[in-house]
Design a protein around this motif. Structure first.
Motif, PDB file in Angstrom:
ATOM      1  N   ASP A  42      51.233  30.731  21.210  1.00 34.29           N
ATOM      2  CA  ASP A  42      51.032  31.173  19.816  1.00 34.29           C
ATOM      3  C   ASP A  42      52.329  31.443  19.071  1.00 34.29           C
ATOM      4  N   SER A  60      48.457  27.202  22.914  1.00 30.07           N
ATOM      5  CA  SER A  60      47.729  27.103  21.652  1.00 30.07           C
ATOM      6  C   SER A  60      47.824  25.705  21.046  1.00 30.07           C
ATOM      7  N   SER A  61      48.876  24.932  21.419  1.00 34.34           N
ATOM      8  CA  SER A  61      48.994  23.563  20.922  1.00 34.34           C
ATOM      9  C   SER A  61      49.813  22.734  21.902  1.00 34.34           C
ATOM     10  N   ARG A  71      45.769  21.150  18.428  1.00 32.81           N
ATOM     11  CA  ARG A  71      45.389  22.513  18.798  1.00 32.81           C
ATOM     12  C   ARG A  71      44.668  22.487  20.144  1.00 32.81           C
ATOM     13  N   ARG A  73      41.835  23.834  22.270  1.00 29.25           N
ATOM     14  CA  ARG A  73      40.560  24.519  22.079  1.00 29.25           C
ATOM     15  C   ARG A  73      40.140  25.277  23.335  1.00 29.25           C
ATOM     16  N   ASP A 102      41.561  19.717  19.895  1.00 35.24           N
ATOM     17  CA  ASP A 102      40.648  20.109  18.824  1.00 35.24           C
ATOM     18  C   ASP A 102      39.586  19.077  18.489  1.00 35.24           C
TER      19      ASP A 102
END
Length: 123
Positions: A42, A60-61, A71, A73, A102
């Motif tokens: 993050d 987070s990515s 991203r 998920r 994502d």
């Protein structure tokens, strides 16, 4: 599963997942030449795994080969693996990791001494 001496272990349901295992479905794309991956938390820092298998932070990515970041998920792991321990010239220690991007595509990532790599994609 730890069970006290003399107690019967609980019966496993036939539809229960095997804890800590990869899903039964094999990856559709296994990369011959593993693309490099940047896996970020993050704060924008690189996710790392220490010698005890502890993740520095939840991802987070991630971006594959310098592409657009996606991203994360969902994620699972790490799973430590010692490969070819009997051959000192080819032995390696890695941690495998799964992320779902994502759009719902799952990736099998690996962390070795050189960094993060994509080994396969469940497309």
């Amino acid at each position: 599963m730890l069970v006290p001496w003399g107690d019967r272990p609980p019966e496993r349901r036939g539809d229960a997942p095997w804890p800590g295992s990869l899903p039964a479905l094999a990856p559709a794309s296994v990369f011959r030449d593993r693309p490099s991956v940047v896996l970020l938390d993050d704060t924008g820092g690189t996710v790392s795994i220490d010698g005890r298998g502890t993740v520095s932070a939840g991802p987070s990515s991630f971006a594959v080969e310098g592409g657009e970041p996606a991203r994360v998920r969902a994620w699972a792991g790490p799973w430590p693996v010692v490969e070819r321990w009997w051959d000192p010239d080819r032995a390696r220690r890695v941690h495998r990791f799964q992320v779902v991007d994502d759009v719902g595509c799952a990736w099998l990532l690996v962390r070795d001494d050189l960094g993060w790599w994509a080994e396969a994609r469940y497309d």
